[in-house]
Enzyme design. Structure first.
Site, PDB file in Angstrom:
ATOM      1  N   GLY A 120      -5.198  20.559   6.635  1.00  0.00           N
ATOM      2  CA  GLY A 120      -4.486  19.422   6.033  1.00  0.00           C
ATOM      3  C   GLY A 120      -3.010  19.744   5.870  1.00  0.00           C
ATOM      4  N   THR A 141      -7.458  29.519   4.556  1.00  0.00           N
ATOM      5  CA  THR A 141      -8.605  28.792   4.022  1.00  0.00           C
ATOM      6  C   THR A 141      -9.775  29.756   3.904  1.00  0.00           C
ATOM      7  OG1 THR A 141     -10.400  27.251   4.530  1.00  0.00           O
ATOM      8  CG2 THR A 141      -9.040  27.855   6.374  1.00  0.00           C
ATOM      9  N   ILE A 142     -10.490  29.659   2.795  1.00  0.00           N
ATOM     10  CA  ILE A 142     -11.673  30.514   2.665  1.00  0.00           C
ATOM     11  C   ILE A 142     -12.744  30.063   3.654  1.00  0.00           C
ATOM     12  CG2 ILE A 142     -11.244  31.070   0.239  1.00  0.00           C
ATOM     13  CD1 ILE A 142     -13.713  29.221  -0.388  1.00  0.00           C
ATOM     14  N   ASP A 143     -12.644  28.812   4.145  1.00  0.00           N
ATOM     15  CA  ASP A 143     -13.685  28.278   5.036  1.00  0.00           C
ATOM     16  C   ASP A 143     -13.645  28.907   6.439  1.00  0.00           C
ATOM     17  OD1 ASP A 143     -14.227  26.690   2.906  1.00  0.00           O
ATOM     18  OD2 ASP A 143     -13.794  24.781   3.888  1.00  0.00           O
ATOM     19  N   MET A 185     -19.330  27.575  -0.580  1.00  0.00           N
ATOM     20  CA  MET A 185     -18.363  26.619  -0.032  1.00  0.00           C
ATOM     21  C   MET A 185     -18.428  26.580   1.495  1.00  0.00           C
ATOM     22  SD  MET A 185     -15.057  26.642  -2.498  1.00  0.00           S
ATOM     23  CE  MET A 185     -15.081  25.654  -4.000  1.00  0.00           C
ATOM     24  N   ARG A 187     -16.890  23.178   3.616  1.00  0.00           N
ATOM     25  CA  ARG A 187     -16.987  21.714   3.614  1.00  0.00           C
ATOM     26  C   ARG A 187     -17.461  21.175   4.950  1.00  0.00           C
ATOM     27  NH1 ARG A 187     -11.435  19.772   1.699  1.00  0.00           N
ATOM     28  NH2 ARG A 187     -11.102  21.125   3.471  1.00  0.00           N
ATOM     29  N   ARG A 286     -13.417  31.455  -4.737  1.00  0.00           N
ATOM     30  CA  ARG A 286     -12.030  31.270  -4.292  1.00  0.00           C
ATOM     31  C   ARG A 286     -11.045  32.005  -5.197  1.00  0.00           C
ATOM     32  NH1 ARG A 286     -10.795  25.112  -3.272  1.00  0.00           N
ATOM     33  NH2 ARG A 286      -9.246  25.423  -4.885  1.00  0.00           N
TER      34      ARG A 286
HETATM   35  O1  F6P Z   1     -11.229  24.012   1.967  1.00  0.00           O
HETATM   36  C1  F6P Z   1     -11.424  25.018   1.052  1.00  0.00           C
HETATM   37  C2  F6P Z   1     -12.386  24.604  -0.023  1.00  0.00           C
HETATM   38  O2  F6P Z   1     -12.586  25.723  -0.832  1.00  0.00           O
HETATM   39  C3  F6P Z   1     -13.710  24.039   0.479  1.00  0.00           C
HETATM   40  O3  F6P Z   1     -14.612  25.015   0.874  1.00  0.00           O
HETATM   41  C4  F6P Z   1     -14.158  23.239  -0.711  1.00  0.00           C
HETATM   42  O4  F6P Z   1     -15.001  22.184  -0.347  1.00  0.00           O
HETATM   43  C5  F6P Z   1     -12.874  22.693  -1.235  1.00  0.00           C
HETATM   44  O5  F6P Z   1     -11.875  23.581  -0.862  1.00  0.00           O
HETATM   45  C6  F6P Z   1     -12.911  22.493  -2.736  1.00  0.00           C
HETATM   46  O6  F6P Z   1     -11.740  21.895  -3.143  1.00  0.00           O
HETATM   47  P1  F6P Z   1     -11.405  21.588  -4.669  1.00  0.00           P
HETATM   48  O7  F6P Z   1     -10.674  22.788  -5.202  1.00  0.00           O
HETATM   49  O8  F6P Z   1     -10.545  20.387  -4.610  1.00  0.00           O
HETATM   50  O9  F6P Z   1     -12.681  21.362  -5.408  1.00  0.00           O
END
Ligand code: F6P
Length: 361
Positions: A120, A141-143, A185, A187, A286
């Site tokens: 993003g 990103t952790i993803d 996590m 997404r 995270r």
């Molecule tokens: O994209 C990174 C992430 O940690 C996703 O794994 C998770 O769905 C999202 O961010 C959570 O975001 P937020 O902090 O807005 O809940």
């Protein structure tokens, strides 16, 4: 070419362990290696719309932050300056603040900006580059779902936390003869679930890339019981796709991050009549101190980004390829996300040691 004297740092999106090491590396290498000034922008791109919090960063500002989680700059995962949504007089309105951001960056004396973020944030970075801002990206990103880089910083720390959690649940599951689900996590991509599932010896791994069936999950649990294993551990990626109906044809309620594992557990309880418990790991994975791997990767990314700026190679994102620091154009970086390939060697390895993805019934 006009020399680059001042770099701005913007981090956007959710925080990830390793952000502070990146910031530290940019500040130190910009000052030590290139004699540049660095300005820290607060709270993502919001800090270019409202630049009052922007501050020059020195060695002192980054002192002691290498082992710290989060980001000293603050962040937000809302607010795209090109289409900024806010509420005015009770109504939702959208503004394009991108020109204001460009103007504010100029006023702050910023010649080039390092943007640290996931897909993003890098989309916004690309749009600013197209609008004329000198941009270099750092993937975060952790993803771990950006295809352009072998790995993003933050993933390793999240994986360590998730794996330790699977280990801890393992002992309780075994002692109490329970089925235990852990939602991690991820997404859109199931990398944390897949890796933590393998590292933690999970019996069932449910990821968005591999559609699962409740029957197959139950069969795997029953097969274990027949072998005298009265407990099972299921790692669920928060983005997993739920079957539309349960085995009795009842619609499965829609669920997403935060409640998807509970929704799966509800159906499993009805099918198995066993004690089932759910842990939603959430933001624990995270936060906290980055692992040595993420500190090192963050440092390398930060230095590489500063070097690109010094060479005036803008519109690029640093990345790791075959263990080496490289860079790709922002367009290329955003072309493709990285998803689990169900026919890949790593999925085969997981299956070969007995894990199931709930797809075989
Ligand atoms: O994209 C990174 C992430 O940690 C996703 O794994 C998770 O769905 C999202 O961010 C959570 O975001 P937020 O902090 O807005 O809940």
């Amino acid at each position: 070419m006009k020399p680059i004297r001042t770099i701005g740092i913007v981090n956007g999106g959710g925080d990830a362990p390793g952000l502070n090491p990146v910031i530290r590396a940019i500040v130190r290498s910009a000052i030590y290696e290139h004699g540049m000034r660095v300005i820290g922008i607060r709270n993502g791109f919001d800090g270019l719309i409202w630049p009052e919090g922007a501050k020059e960063m020195t060695e002192d500002s980054v002192s002691g932050i290498l082992p710290r989680g989060g980001t000293i700059l603050g962040t937000t995962n809302r607010g795209n300056p090109f289409a900024y949504v806010s509420t005015e007089d009770g109504k939702e309105v959208t503004h394009d603040y991108s020109s204001l951001c460009m103007e504010n960056a100029r006023r702050l004396g910023i010649d080039a900006v390092v943007v640290i973020g996931g897909d993003g944030t890098q989309h916004i970075a690309r749009d600013f580059f197209r609008k004329g801002m000198n941009i270099v990206g750092v993937p975060k990103t952790i993803d771990n779902d950006l295809d352009a880089t072998e790995v993003t910083f933050g993933f390793d720390t999240a994986l360590v936390v998730a794996t330790e959690s699977v280990d801890r649940l393992h002992t309780t599951a075994e002692s109490h003869h329970r089925v235990m689900l852990i939602e991690v996590m991820g997404r859109d991509a199931g990398w944390i679930a897949l890796h933590a599932g393998i590292a933690g010896g999970a019996h069932i791994i449910l990821v968005p890339e591999i559609p699962f069936k409740f029957e197959a999950v139950c069969d795997a649990i029953r097969a274990r019981e027949l072998r005298g294993k009265r407990f099972s551990l299921i790692v669920v990626a928060e983005g997993v796709k739920l079957p539309a109906t349960d085995p009795k044809g009842k619609p499965v309620p829609a669920a997403g991050p935060g409640n998807v594992a509970n929704t799966i557990a509800f159906t499993l309880r009805e099918m198995l009549h066993k004690e089932i418990r759910v842990t939603v790991l959430g933001h624990v994975q995270r936060g906290g101190s980055p692992t040595p791997f993420d500190r090192i990767l963050g440092t390398r990314f930060g230095v590489a980004a500063t070097d690109l700026i010094a060479k005036q190679q803008f519109g690029r994102m640093v990345c790791l390829k075959a263990g080496k620091m490289e860079s790709v154009s922002l367009d290329e970086a955003l072309e493709k996300m990285k998803y689990i390939d169900p026919s890949s060697e790593i999925v085969h390895a997981a299956r070969a040691v007995g894990a199931t993805f709930g797809d075989s019934a």
